[in-house]
Design an enzyme around this catalytic site. Structure first.
Site, PDB file in Angstrom:
ATOM      1  N   HIS A  91       0.882  -1.184   0.000  1.00  0.00           N
ATOM      2  CA  HIS A  91       0.000   0.000   0.000  1.00  0.00           C
ATOM      3  C   HIS A  91       0.910   1.221   0.000  1.00  0.00           C
ATOM      4  CE1 HIS A  91      -4.034   1.927   0.910  1.00  0.00           C
ATOM      5  NE2 HIS A  91      -3.168   2.941   0.957  1.00  0.00           N
ATOM      6  N   GLY A 138      -9.639   8.448  -2.059  1.00  0.00           N
ATOM      7  CA  GLY A 138     -10.130   9.822  -1.994  1.00  0.00           C
ATOM      8  C   GLY A 138     -11.180   9.995  -0.913  1.00  0.00           C
ATOM      9  N   HIS A 152      -9.796   1.471  -0.763  1.00  0.00           N
ATOM     10  CA  HIS A 152      -9.662   2.265   0.461  1.00  0.00           C
ATOM     11  C   HIS A 152     -11.027   2.286   1.157  1.00  0.00           C
ATOM     12  CE1 HIS A 152      -5.946   3.775  -1.325  1.00  0.00           C
ATOM     13  NE2 HIS A 152      -5.698   4.500  -0.252  1.00  0.00           N
ATOM     14  N   GLU A 179     -11.471   3.991   6.576  1.00  0.00           N
ATOM     15  CA  GLU A 179     -10.458   4.954   7.026  1.00  0.00           C
ATOM     16  C   GLU A 179     -11.181   6.181   7.567  1.00  0.00           C
ATOM     17  OE1 GLU A 179      -6.436   7.224   5.370  1.00  0.00           O
ATOM     18  OE2 GLU A 179      -7.887   6.439   3.930  1.00  0.00           O
ATOM     19  N   ASP A 237       2.097   3.884   2.831  1.00  0.00           N
ATOM     20  CA  ASP A 237       1.047   4.770   2.318  1.00  0.00           C
ATOM     21  C   ASP A 237       1.639   5.864   1.433  1.00  0.00           C
ATOM     22  OD1 ASP A 237      -1.574   5.496   1.829  1.00  0.00           O
ATOM     23  OD2 ASP A 237      -1.806   6.654   3.668  1.00  0.00           O
ATOM     24  N   ASP A 238       2.018   7.002   2.003  1.00  0.00           N
ATOM     25  CA  ASP A 238       2.573   8.134   1.238  1.00  0.00           C
ATOM     26  C   ASP A 238       3.919   8.526   1.845  1.00  0.00           C
ATOM     27  OD1 ASP A 238       0.222   8.867  -0.563  1.00  0.00           O
ATOM     28  OD2 ASP A 238      -0.732   8.997   1.405  1.00  0.00           O
TER      29      ASP A 238
END
EC number: 3.5.4.4
Length: 333
Positions: A12, A170, A197, A200, A278-279
């Site tokens: 991810h 998103g 996703h 969350e 993740d990011d």
């Protein structure tokens, strides 16, 4: 805490959430794009999370500077290549990079299909150069609506053999999965895997919907599954994986603190859950940090961390033969 006899994976990981601050600075200068700061030191607070954000949407605004400098397809190709270089530098054997071509194209009105092609080229060249194994997951950015997601889907389908799975990311609250049933029907017809996703920002009902209506085999984040015992039972029984992103969930204020993160409970419940970044470019972390700092802080024992590492490969969108070959390759080193 990382077992070096086992493959290390990150399944991810957003390609467009891992654009180096230095690259943002260089591309900004190359394309004469106005940035909020002109040195790396002063730019970092604008493009990385320094303190926890109040919510997911606030967190996502940090990503915007990375895509604002993607003024050409060459820039997209570069950041894709650098994603593989970063994966190699952090010791990853296998990575699944997910990306939203509509999001990457938006600031400079690049052709969405061209972005997909540029990312494929950059990742392919990176894998050849650095010896990392990678697969691509196409993201539809639900925040931009059904029509924009349709455009992204068409761009992925034009390169269906280079895309492994479809994802939906998103604004989970404003754009529920029910709006995208036809998109996922086409994804399954193309033979792709499905990850979504869910759970969350929204509650466990979002996870149920992702599984029952969209056909999700894995859930991105999925923290709200902790609120529904029947759902946790179902995830464990059906071996539907949860792609956990520990630091990210704290930075988005999805979870208050690492000690309260549900990953430990998921593992104790027999759910196939893994550790991911993740990011990483926006978060200022890497996979090593997630295993050696975040996971122990979340209460995971050494054996649970090892199980999560095993789960990462088991959950991967690889064939049984590909998984076996990767295990043997790492064990032989």
């Amino acid at each position: 805490m990382i077992d070096t006899t086992l493959p290390l994976t990150d399944i991810h990981r957003h390609l467009d959430g891992n654009i180096r601050p230095q690259t943002i600075l260089e591309l900004g200068r190359q394309y004469n794009i106005s940035l909020p700061a002109q040195s790396l030191e002063t730019l970092i607070p604008h493009v990385q999370v320094i303190a926890n954000e109040p919510d997911l949407v606030s967190f996502l605004t940090k990503l915007d500077w990375g895509v604002k400098v993607l003024a050409s397809l060459d820039a997209c190709r570069r950041v894709a290549f650098e994603n593989i270089e970063d994966a190699a530098r952090h010791g990853l054997h296998y990575v699944e990079l997910r990306f939203s071509p509509g999001y990457m194209a938006m600031a400079h009105q690049l052709p969405v299909a061209g972005v997909v092609e540029a990312v494929i080229d950059g990742v392919r060249e990176g894998c050849r150069t650095f010896g990392v194994q990678a697969k691509l997951i196409g993201i539809m950015s639900r925040t931009f609506g059904e029509a924009a997601c349709q455009q992204e889907l068409e761009a992925f389908l034009a390169h269906r053999d280079q895309i492994t799975a479809l994802d939906l990311a998103g604004d989970e609250l404003g754009f529920p999965g029910s709006l995208f049933l036809s998109h996922f029907n086409r994804a399954r017809d193309a033979g792709w895997h499905i990850t979504v996703h869910a759970g969350e920002a929204a509650g466990p009902e979002s996870i149920w919907q992702a599984i029952r209506e969209l056909g999700a085999e894995r859930i991105g984040h999925g923290v709200k599954a902790i609120e529904d015992r029947a759902l946790m039972d179902f995830l464990a029984e059906q071996q539907i994986g949860i792609e956990s992103c520990l630091t990210s969930n704290i930075q988005t204020s999805t979870v208050a603190e690492l000690a309260a993160h549900p990953l430990k409970t998921f593992l104790e419940h027999g759910i196939r859950a893994s550790i991911n970044t993740d990011d990483p470019g926006v978060q200022g972390v890497d996979i090593i940090h997630e295993y050696t700092v975040a996971a122990p802080a979340a209460g995971l024992s050494r054996e649970q961390i090892r199980q999560a590492q095993i789960n990462g490969l088991e959950m991967a969108f690889l064939s049984a033969e590909e998984k076996r070959a990767l295990r043997e390759k790492v064990a032989a080193k």
